[in-house]
Design an enzyme around this catalytic site. Structure first.
Site, PDB file in Angstrom:
ATOM      1  N   CYS A 383       0.828  -1.221   0.000  1.00 22.19           N
ATOM      2  CA  CYS A 383       0.000   0.000   0.000  1.00 22.19           C
ATOM      3  C   CYS A 383       0.855   1.260   0.000  1.00 22.19           C
ATOM      4  O   CYS A 383       0.484   2.284   0.581  1.00 22.19           O
ATOM      5  CB  CYS A 383      -0.970   0.030   1.183  1.00 22.19           C
ATOM      6  SG  CYS A 383      -2.195  -1.256   1.129  1.00 22.19           S
ATOM      7  N   ALA A 384       2.019   1.146  -0.628  1.00 21.83           N
ATOM      8  CA  ALA A 384       2.882   2.318  -0.815  1.00 21.83           C
ATOM      9  C   ALA A 384       3.501   2.130  -2.199  1.00 21.83           C
ATOM     10  O   ALA A 384       4.717   2.065  -2.355  1.00 21.83           O
ATOM     11  CB  ALA A 384       3.945   2.394   0.277  1.00 21.83           C
TER      12      ALA A 384
END
Ligand SMILES: Cc1ncc(COP(=O)(O)O)c(C=O)c1O
Length: 433
Positions: A383-384
């Site tokens: 999620c980055a």
């Protein structure tokens, strides 16, 4: 000769093992190295929930003894969490579902025209909620570069002819339209720490506010809103050894009290009349906590905060750093495994390491670690995506290897992690060669 067999003395009765508040629950045989996603539940949280369960009743909504106890427990939890995070007397402590929820709440509470400045190394939770026109700075080479880049960006934003910078002062802005810097305290990809106190100084100098995503730092080191001189701080209970469903936003009251409520509904009002829009919203944290709150989540989170506040955090930190060094040195000794990093090998970091196994798909490796070795790690882009992709490219450039996979693996540790867990992972990775 006769030999008399003497039975061995009966073992002395052992005192029952005393469960410590910061012992974490788990399943024997399973090695959990995925604390950065969700940490195991601490005994303190489990005990606090078990103690309150018989009293389970409404919060802020009942006159009965059970309700009153639940309301008290909820408000005490607010106080405990606020104290743990160094909230100032006039800060609000708002319970949310998690960090994502807290940052979305803050995004909705920004005064009109606020410019948000972030770095591209953030978790999506600190990239996606911000309004159009937000500024995303490139990931710097090192922490000092972050401070310089922020200084330059805020200087540019505050130029009289930039973005209406010469306009009248607004609440919280100091000079010109409001600016909010939103930065993580520790990367969920590499564990590397961002220079929050220095960034806060720069923000202050330019009349900007600063919000800190402490989701990954708080489980590993003390964070204190007042000491860091930051305006807002957010975190998730489920990364801090409490169960899912409770997070927190701590910070300045003025923007929060002036904003429309995050959710419209019961508990967030001080008056509702007969006409459709005849409503006065409450001020204070309840303005943004409409609906029945997550009592058990708040109480569990507060119990962990209290246990951590009582613990020797320097000793916990040293123990974790020793394990982290063992893990990183072990990985560095495996030629087919490459660590991902942002600021450099010696940058201060918490117990998180991302890496790739050359020539192997990361999802397959994660599945094999689970199936064959009973080890749980995370795989993907965490999620980055912007940061993870960039670090994968850099690892390929640094190593000159063309067989790196497009996604990575992440091992993360904390309370309850042991040298045995780390070694098991290293043995498994060595066997993947
Ligand atoms: C740095 C950081 N910020 C925000 C989040 C989002 O947390 P949550 O999923 O609990 O909202 C995470 C989760 O991994 C994170 O690591």
């Amino acid at each position: 000769m006769t030999v008399t067999l003497v039975p061995p003395p009966a073992p002395a009765p052992q005192p029952p093992a005393v469960a410590a508040p910061l012992d974490v629950l788990g399943v024997p045989g399973q090695v959990n190295l995925d604390y950065a996603a969700t940490a195991p539940c601490a005994r303190a949280a489990a005990d606090a929930v078990a103690e309150l369960l018989p009293w389970y009743a409404s919060v802020h909504r009942g006159a009965g003894a059970l309700s009153r106890r639940c309301t008290l427990a909820y408000e005490r939890a607010r106080q405990t969490v606020g104290d743990f995070l160094g909230a100032r007397a006039d800060d609000h402590v708002v319970f949310t579902r998690n960090t994502t929820d807290a940052l979305n709440l803050l995004a909705r509470a920004l005064p009109a025209g606020t410019t948000v400045v972030t770095f591209g190394g953030e978790h999506h939770a600190n990239l996606l909620p911000w309004p159009r026109g937000s500024v995303r700075l490139p990931v710097p080479e090192d922490p000092a570069g972050a401070v310089r880049a922020l200084d330059a960006a805020l200087g540019e934003l505050r130029r009289p002819d930039a973005r209406g910078g010469s306009g009248p002062a607004r609440p919280g802005a100091g000079q010109g339209p409001p600016v909010l810097v939103a930065v993580t305290a520790a990367s969920n990809v590499t564990g590397e720490r961002w220079p929050v106190a220095e960034l806060a100084l720069v923000a202050r100098r330019h009349g900007a506010r600063i919000a800190v995503d402490a989701a990954q730092l708080a489980p590993h080191a003390p964070v204190d809103v007042a000491a860091l001189d930051v305006d807002y701080l957010v975190l998730s209970g489920h990364k801090l050894y409490a169960p899912f469903g409770a997070g927190v936003l701590v910070g300045r009251a003025d923007w929060l009290d002036a904003a429309p409520p995050y959710l419209a509904g019961g508990g967030a009002t001080s008056h509702v009349g007969a006409a459709t829009h005849d409503v006065r919203w409450a001020t204070g944290p309840t303005r943004h906590e409409a609906g029945t709150p997550n009592l058990l989540g708040a109480v569990a989170l507060a119990a962990v905060c209290a246990a951590l506040a009582d613990a020797d955090r320097a000793a916990l930190h040293d123990a974790e750093q020793a394990l982290l060094t063992r893990l990183r040195e072990g990985i560095a000794a495996l030629p087919h495994v490459l660590e991902l990093r942002m600021f450099g090998p010696a940058a201060p970091r918490v117990g998180i390491v991302s890496f790739v196994v050359a020539g192997r798909d990361s999802a397959e490796v994660a599945a094999e670690l689970a199936a064959t070795y009973g080890i749980g790690v995370r795989d993907g882009l965490f999620c980055a995506h912007p940061l993870a992709r960039r670090l994968l490219d850099e690892a390929a450039a640094r190593s000159g290897r063309r067989d790196l996979p497009p996604t990575a693996l992440r091992a993360s540790i904390g309370l309850g992690s042991t040298a045995g867990h780390v070694d098991r992972l290293l043995v498994a990775l060595a066997a993947l060669a």
